[in-house]
Each structure stands twice: as C-alpha cells, then as structure tokens.
Design an enzyme around this catalytic site. Structure first.
Site, PDB file in Angstrom:
ATOM      1  N   ASP A  91      -9.132  -9.128  -3.753  1.00  0.00           N
ATOM      2  CA  ASP A  91      -9.487  -7.678  -4.064  1.00  0.00           C
ATOM      3  C   ASP A  91     -10.778  -7.265  -3.165  1.00  0.00           C
ATOM      4  O   ASP A  91     -11.430  -8.132  -2.734  1.00  0.00           O
ATOM      5  CB  ASP A  91     -10.018  -7.588  -5.377  1.00  0.00           C
ATOM      6  CG  ASP A  91      -9.997  -6.401  -6.331  1.00  0.00           C
ATOM      7  OD1 ASP A  91      -9.118  -6.105  -7.128  1.00  0.00           O
ATOM      8  OD2 ASP A  91     -10.619  -5.551  -6.067  1.00  0.00           O
ATOM      9  N   VAL A 114       1.431   1.751 -17.164  1.00  0.00           N
ATOM     10  CA  VAL A 114       0.816   0.554 -17.922  1.00  0.00           C
ATOM     11  C   VAL A 114      -0.436   1.149 -18.376  1.00  0.00           C
ATOM     12  O   VAL A 114      -0.966   2.018 -17.554  1.00  0.00           O
ATOM     13  CB  VAL A 114       0.742  -0.454 -16.674  1.00  0.00           C
ATOM     14  CG1 VAL A 114       0.278  -1.578 -16.911  1.00  0.00           C
ATOM     15  CG2 VAL A 114       2.183  -0.682 -16.038  1.00  0.00           C
ATOM     16  N   ASN A 116       0.378  -6.432  -5.299  1.00  0.00           N
ATOM     17  CA  ASN A 116       0.075  -5.803  -6.507  1.00  0.00           C
ATOM     18  C   ASN A 116      -0.831  -4.465  -6.212  1.00  0.00           C
ATOM     19  O   ASN A 116      -0.765  -3.733  -6.989  1.00  0.00           O
ATOM     20  CB  ASN A 116      -0.481  -6.617  -7.649  1.00  0.00           C
ATOM     21  CG  ASN A 116      -1.210  -5.686  -8.643  1.00  0.00           C
ATOM     22  OD1 ASN A 116      -0.353  -5.138  -9.451  1.00  0.00           O
ATOM     23  ND2 ASN A 116      -2.657  -5.681  -8.677  1.00  0.00           N
ATOM     24  N   ASP A 162      -8.937  -6.630   1.807  1.00  0.00           N
ATOM     25  CA  ASP A 162      -8.774  -5.541   1.980  1.00  0.00           C
ATOM     26  C   ASP A 162      -7.394  -5.063   2.610  1.00  0.00           C
ATOM     27  O   ASP A 162      -7.218  -5.579   3.742  1.00  0.00           O
ATOM     28  CB  ASP A 162      -9.846  -4.588   2.969  1.00  0.00           C
ATOM     29  CG  ASP A 162      -9.308  -3.076   3.366  1.00  0.00           C
ATOM     30  OD1 ASP A 162      -8.588  -2.834   2.779  1.00  0.00           O
ATOM     31  OD2 ASP A 162     -10.396  -2.356   3.747  1.00  0.00           O
ATOM     32  N   LYS A 188       6.169   4.630  -3.545  1.00  0.00           N
ATOM     33  CA  LYS A 188       6.829   3.701  -4.480  1.00  0.00           C
ATOM     34  C   LYS A 188       8.433   3.518  -4.061  1.00  0.00           C
ATOM     35  O   LYS A 188       9.091   2.427  -4.296  1.00  0.00           O
ATOM     36  CB  LYS A 188       6.651   3.717  -5.853  1.00  0.00           C
ATOM     37  CG  LYS A 188       5.143   3.696  -6.256  1.00  0.00           C
ATOM     38  CD  LYS A 188       4.886   2.138  -5.955  1.00  0.00           C
ATOM     39  CE  LYS A 188       3.381   1.905  -6.334  1.00  0.00           C
ATOM     40  NZ  LYS A 188       3.058   0.577  -6.146  1.00  0.00           N
ATOM     41  N   SER A 215       7.239   0.684  -8.833  1.00  0.00           N
ATOM     42  CA  SER A 215       7.058   1.353 -10.186  1.00  0.00           C
ATOM     43  C   SER A 215       8.424   2.063 -10.503  1.00  0.00           C
ATOM     44  O   SER A 215       9.120   2.654  -9.513  1.00  0.00           O
ATOM     45  CB  SER A 215       6.008   2.715  -9.896  1.00  0.00           C
ATOM     46  OG  SER A 215       5.983   3.251 -10.925  1.00  0.00           O
ATOM     47  N   TYR A 228       2.366   9.604  -4.441  1.00  0.00           N
ATOM     48  CA  TYR A 228       2.655   8.123  -5.099  1.00  0.00           C
ATOM     49  C   TYR A 228       4.085   7.919  -5.041  1.00  0.00           C
ATOM     50  O   TYR A 228       4.374   6.766  -4.906  1.00  0.00           O
ATOM     51  CB  TYR A 228       1.873   8.224  -6.632  1.00  0.00           C
ATOM     52  CG  TYR A 228       1.997   6.932  -7.303  1.00  0.00           C
ATOM     53  CD1 TYR A 228       1.374   5.780  -7.028  1.00  0.00           C
ATOM     54  CD2 TYR A 228       2.797   6.878  -8.287  1.00  0.00           C
ATOM     55  CE1 TYR A 228       1.479   4.818  -7.746  1.00  0.00           C
ATOM     56  CE2 TYR A 228       3.235   5.789  -9.264  1.00  0.00           C
ATOM     57  CZ  TYR A 228       2.279   4.666  -8.884  1.00  0.00           C
ATOM     58  OH  TYR A 228       2.587   3.440  -9.516  1.00  0.00           O
TER      59      TYR A 228
END
Length: 285
Positions: free
Chosen positions: A40, A191, A94, A67, A162, A145, A158
């Site tokens: 992360d 989610v 993810n 990163d 996806k 997604s 976005y």
C-alpha cells in the site's frame, strides 16, 4: 460464500491491501491458510493492518510499501514479498480509486491519476507478475467492477478504466495460458467502503447491488481455488445489468432516469465524497 479450502502453502501479494477490499482479501486468504503481503502507498497502515491480521488469524502477513504507478516500487514490493514469504504464486491487483463528478469538472490531474492507478497499475503488476509468479497454479487476480460492463453518469473515467481492465484481463489470459498462469477478473457491484461512500443509489436497488468487502474477498479466494476466469459479486446485479444491456439505448436511459439510477454518482452526499476526494489529493488511496 464460505468454501475456502485453498492450498495452505499459497503465497499472495495484494495491492491496495491496507484497508477496504484489499485488506478483506488478505484476511480471507490468511484464514484459508495462505501467507500474504499487503502492499500500500500508506506503508505504516499496511504494517499495522498486517500485524492485526496476523494476530487475528494466526497466519503470516506482512505490510509493505507500494506505489503501483511506479514500476520500480512495484518490482521492489514483489521482490520483498518473495523474500519474506517464499516464491509467490498469486498476485491480486486491487489498488484503485473512484473520484466522482461530471467529466467537464474533472481535473486533469485526477484523470491522469485514475488511468495511472486503475489501468497502469494493473498492467505493470501483470507484466512483473509474469516473471515473479511460480507455477504450477500461479494466478493473477484483477479487481475490476460491474462499472466495467455498464455506464454511469458522474464516473465516466472510472467506468472507462474498469472497461479497460476487463478487456485487458481477457486478452492477457489468452497470452498466459501456455505459461501456466491463470487470470481472473472480478466484477464487484457497490462495495461498502469509503471509495463508494455517499452515493445515492435508490434504496430499492441496494439489496441486489451492494456488498461488503468480505463478500468480495470470499469470491476472490473461491475463484482462485476453482481457477475461475470471471466472477461477478453479487451475481444478481450482474444478471440485471445483462438484461438491461438488451434494451435499446433510448428506452434504457429513460428507464434509468425514471428509476433514479442516473444520479447515483452525481447527487451524492457532498461531505462523504469530499472526505474521500481529500484523501486522493493527499495521495492516500
């Protein structure tokens, strides 16, 4: 979904693993007997989350800096994960962001960040994984997604990212089949995390559109065990979107407007979205 009898020796690297879906995936793998590395941008939180995960599951978990927009950082993450866990056989891409707002109001910096993280990070991770993952049973899991098979006002870029992840994953699967590396693409609905907080999806739709991070995590573990190519969470929403896609554009848009679906990401809770957008500006994903 409770069936999680994954090989106890599996070693899993997860991007965006300090919180939300990534952390839930790490916990699900750890409970199933796998060793995990949580990468992360917030390295301190990743270490804290990994320590808590180890304590709660009794499994092996490490938090590492990552990163995904920088190849050197991603390579260092996978190398360090191998050093601590042994040969890796699973990578879960993810890490992702979802700023909301009309495209005309979207800063170029945010647009670039969306593409760099949601698409570039996945592609970079997959490139590196080909060299790092150990067969047999090696697998890449890309979190996309249901926005990747549909379209929504207020999240145009976005949705585009996806769509790209799904197409990329389907093509990459064909390239890697002879190398013994499987590719799974996961399509969650809404989610319950900070990423989607403040949306105004109609209440009548929430029972079939909204899921918890643990639901996605269970689906990921099950997909890896079963070597599945594509997973939709929840399945009911995927079926609904498939039916909607059969309706001609004009009638479908009128139906979406009448049902209040076209404002889910434009008529949002301003305070909730502002908190999330502030995190993005500060590079905390």
């Amino acid at each position: 979904m409770t069936r999680q009898h994954i090989d106890i020796h599996r070693t899993v690297a997860i991007t965006g693993g300090a919180r939300g879906i990534g952390l839930a995936i790490g916990a699900a793998f750890a409970r199933a007997g796998a060793s995990v590395a949580l990468g992360d941008l917030d390295a301190a939180l990743a270490e804290e989350s990994a320590a808590a995960l180890s304590a709660s599951t009794g499994g092996t978990a490490h938090g590492l800096p990552l990163d995904v927009t920088h190849r050197e950082s991603f390579d260092a993450f996978l190398t360090e994960a191998e050093s601590r866990l042994g040969p890796l056989d699973t990578l879960v891409n993810n890490a992702g962001i979802m700023p909301t707002g009309l495209l005309v109001d979207e800063d170029d910096e945010i647009t670039d960040k969306l593409i760099a993280i949601n698409v570039g990070g996945v592609i970079t991770g997959c490139k590196l994984a080909i060299a790092h993952l150990s067969a047999p049973n090696a697998r890449i899991v890309n979190i996309a997604s249901l926005a990747g098979v549909s379209a929504h006002r207020g999240v145009a870029t976005y949705c585009g990212t996806k769509h790209a992840v799904i197409g990329f994953s389907d093509a990459l699967r064909r390239e890697l089949v002879d190398k013994g590396i499987g590719v799974t693409v996961v399509l969650p609905g809404l989610v319950r995390t900070e990423l989607s907080a403040g949306n105004s999806t109609p209440k009548w739709l929430l029972p079939v559109s909204e899921v918890d991070p643990d639901d996605v995590a269970a689906a990921v573990v099950d997909a890896v065990e079963r070597e599945r190519d594509r997973v939709v969470v929840p399945r009911a929403l995927g079926a609904m979107l498939a039916v909607m896609a059969l309706i001609p554009t004009g009638p479908r848009q009128r139906l979406e407007r009448a049902a209040g679906l076209d404002t889910a990401f434009t008529a949002t809770d301003v305070a909730a979205r502002a908190r999330y957008h502030a995190r993005l500006r500060n590079d905390v994903r």
